[in-house]
Design a protein around this motif. Structure first.
Motif, short mmCIF file in Angstrom:
data_model
loop_
_atom_site.label_atom_id
_atom_site.label_comp_id
_atom_site.label_asym_id
_atom_site.label_seq_id
_atom_site.Cartn_x
_atom_site.Cartn_y
_atom_site.Cartn_z
N PHE A 76 -0.61 8.51 7.30
CA PHE A 76 -0.79 7.37 6.41
C PHE A 76 -0.78 6.06 7.19
O PHE A 76 -1.63 5.19 7.01
CB PHE A 76 0.32 7.36 5.35
CG PHE A 76 0.30 6.16 4.45
CD1 PHE A 76 -0.56 6.10 3.37
CD2 PHE A 76 1.13 5.08 4.69
CE1 PHE A 76 -0.60 4.99 2.54
CE2 PHE A 76 1.10 3.97 3.86
CZ PHE A 76 0.24 3.93 2.79
N TYR B 271 -7.50 3.36 -0.64
CA TYR B 271 -6.83 4.11 0.44
C TYR B 271 -5.53 4.73 -0.07
O TYR B 271 -5.25 5.91 0.19
CB TYR B 271 -6.54 3.18 1.62
CG TYR B 271 -5.85 3.89 2.76
CD1 TYR B 271 -6.53 4.82 3.53
CD2 TYR B 271 -4.51 3.64 3.05
CE1 TYR B 271 -5.90 5.49 4.57
CE2 TYR B 271 -3.87 4.30 4.08
CZ TYR B 271 -4.57 5.22 4.84
OH TYR B 271 -3.94 5.89 5.86
N ALA B 272 -4.71 3.97 -0.78
CA ALA B 272 -3.46 4.50 -1.32
C ALA B 272 -3.73 5.68 -2.24
O ALA B 272 -3.02 6.70 -2.20
CB ALA B 272 -2.70 3.40 -2.05
N THR B 273 -4.76 5.56 -3.06
CA THR B 273 -5.09 6.63 -4.01
C THR B 273 -5.56 7.88 -3.29
O THR B 273 -5.14 9.00 -3.61
CB THR B 273 -6.16 6.15 -4.99
OG1 THR B 273 -5.69 4.98 -5.67
CG2 THR B 273 -6.49 7.22 -6.02
N GLN C 137 -4.91 8.79 -0.20
CA GLN C 137 -3.80 9.38 0.54
C GLN C 137 -2.84 10.11 -0.40
O GLN C 137 -2.32 11.17 -0.07
CB GLN C 137 -3.06 8.30 1.32
CG GLN C 137 -3.82 7.79 2.53
CD GLN C 137 -3.95 8.85 3.62
OE1 GLN C 137 -2.96 9.42 4.06
NE2 GLN C 137 -5.18 9.11 4.04
N ALA C 138 -2.59 9.54 -1.57
CA ALA C 138 -1.74 10.22 -2.54
C ALA C 138 -2.39 11.52 -3.00
O ALA C 138 -1.71 12.55 -3.14
CB ALA C 138 -1.47 9.31 -3.74
N THR D 158 0.83 -1.20 0.00
CA THR D 158 0.00 0.00 0.00
C THR D 158 0.86 1.25 0.00
O THR D 158 0.57 2.24 -0.69
CB THR D 158 -0.96 0.00 1.21
OG1 THR D 158 -1.65 -1.24 1.27
CG2 THR D 158 -1.97 1.13 1.11
N ARG D 159 1.95 1.23 0.77
CA ARG D 159 2.86 2.38 0.79
C ARG D 159 3.50 2.59 -0.59
O ARG D 159 3.59 3.71 -1.08
CB ARG D 159 3.94 2.17 1.85
CG ARG D 159 4.82 3.40 2.07
CD ARG D 159 5.93 3.07 3.07
NE ARG D 159 5.38 2.64 4.35
CZ ARG D 159 4.95 3.46 5.29
NH1 ARG D 159 5.01 4.77 5.09
NH2 ARG D 159 4.48 3.00 6.43
N HIS E 37 2.30 1.70 -3.43
CA HIS E 37 1.25 2.16 -4.34
C HIS E 37 1.06 3.67 -4.19
O HIS E 37 1.01 4.41 -5.18
CB HIS E 37 -0.05 1.42 -4.01
CG HIS E 37 -1.05 1.46 -5.12
ND1 HIS E 37 -1.92 0.43 -5.37
CD2 HIS E 37 -1.34 2.40 -6.05
CE1 HIS E 37 -2.70 0.73 -6.40
NE2 HIS E 37 -2.35 1.93 -6.83
N ARG E 38 0.96 4.13 -2.95
CA ARG E 38 0.84 5.58 -2.72
C ARG E 38 2.04 6.33 -3.30
O ARG E 38 1.90 7.37 -3.95
CB ARG E 38 0.74 5.86 -1.23
CG ARG E 38 0.69 7.35 -0.88
CD ARG E 38 1.14 7.63 0.53
NE ARG E 38 2.51 7.22 0.77
CZ ARG E 38 3.17 7.46 1.91
NH1 ARG E 38 2.55 8.07 2.91
NH2 ARG E 38 4.42 7.06 2.06
N ASP E 39 3.24 5.79 -3.07
CA ASP E 39 4.45 6.51 -3.46
C ASP E 39 4.59 6.66 -4.97
O ASP E 39 5.03 7.70 -5.45
CB ASP E 39 5.68 5.81 -2.87
CG ASP E 39 5.77 5.97 -1.36
OD1 ASP E 39 5.02 6.80 -0.81
OD2 ASP E 39 6.60 5.27 -0.74
#
Length: 255
Positions: free
Chosen positions: A227, A161-163, A165-166, A103-104, A106-108
């Protein structure tokens, strides 16, 4: 039952298009076109990606591109897949550890290329790279005792969630350098604006949070701690779901 024909863009991404046996050898390929479009998006944002600008990048006439990609919409779909990195390697990690890394990561990669955030709303995963992300996350949950549908819903939730948060991080980063005209430039400013309009009678809990400067405090940990806090809430819920499966789901806390 008749087999569903592949949409042309999916066939292109997977190399399933029929190759003509006659005629001149193509001077381009889809990979070169997509790489050029990604370079433009990285430089200028998604608004810079036009069929004409991509054609200029690879030094061909605009109409030449349509031999390889049917439309700009198709090009954007292929770009969304090609611009993603490979997912983290599973390598025997417990499911919770892997999904944290997944998930991290993906966000990054969305933060590294913010134009992907706009594409994600219109491009369901259908390409090789995007489906490897999906497959690896499903594989991480394979030993939990959860059904295929449950695992798919979990991955969809973590993707969302990743999207989100990004998107939030990108918006706050953009606002940090915003205009000096009194516009909102962060969570603290946002809280000050809300404090002027929120009625304690209608919004008692929000008003209390504003009096406690909750938005200003959150600004101090909005990046990684925020996050991780939200991700842990999601993973705790998944852990509880796994635990309810009984022995087939493994021992809670072990993975």
């Amino acid at each position: 039952m008749a087999q569903q024909p592949l949409p042309p863009v999916v066939a292109r991404m997977w190399g399933r298009e029929a190759i003509p046996r006659h005629g001149p050898r193509p001077s381009l390929d889809l990979g070169r076109i997509v790489d050029a479009a990604i370079r433009i998006a990285d430089r200028e944002g998604l608004e810079g990606v036009k069929m004409s600008s991509v054609a200029g990048e690879v030094r061909v006439a605009t109409m030449s591109l349509y031999r390889y990609v049917g439309s700009k919409d198709e090009l954007l779909i292929v770009m969304a897949d090609a611009a993603a990195p490979e997912p983290p390697v599973l390598d025997g990690q417990p499911w919770r550890d892997y999904l944290t890394d997944w998930t991290r990561a993906h966000r990054d990669f969305l933060l590294a290329r913010p134009w992907l955030l706009a594409l994600g709303q219109h491009t369901p995963p259908a390409g090789p790279r995007a489906l490897r992300w999906l497959d690896r996350a499903l594989a991480a949950l394979a030993g939990t005792g959860l059904g295929h549908g449950e695992r798919l819903n979990i991955v969809t939730t973590l993707t969302g969630y990743a999207t989100r948060q990004a998107s939030l991080a990108h918006a706050l980063n953009s606002a940090a350098g915003a205009a000096e005209d009194g516009s909102i430039s962060g969570l603290a400013d946002y809280g000050h604006v809300l404090a002027q309009v929120v009625d304690p009678d209608g919004y008692p809990e929000l008003a209390a949070a504003l009096r406690a400067n909750a938005f200003g405090a959150a600004e101090q940990w909005i990046d990684d701690a925020d996050f991780t806090f939200g991700l842990d809430l999601l993973l705790d819920g998944i852990q509880a779901l796994v635990a309810r499966q009984g022995p087939a789901g493994g021992v809670p806390g072990i993975g």
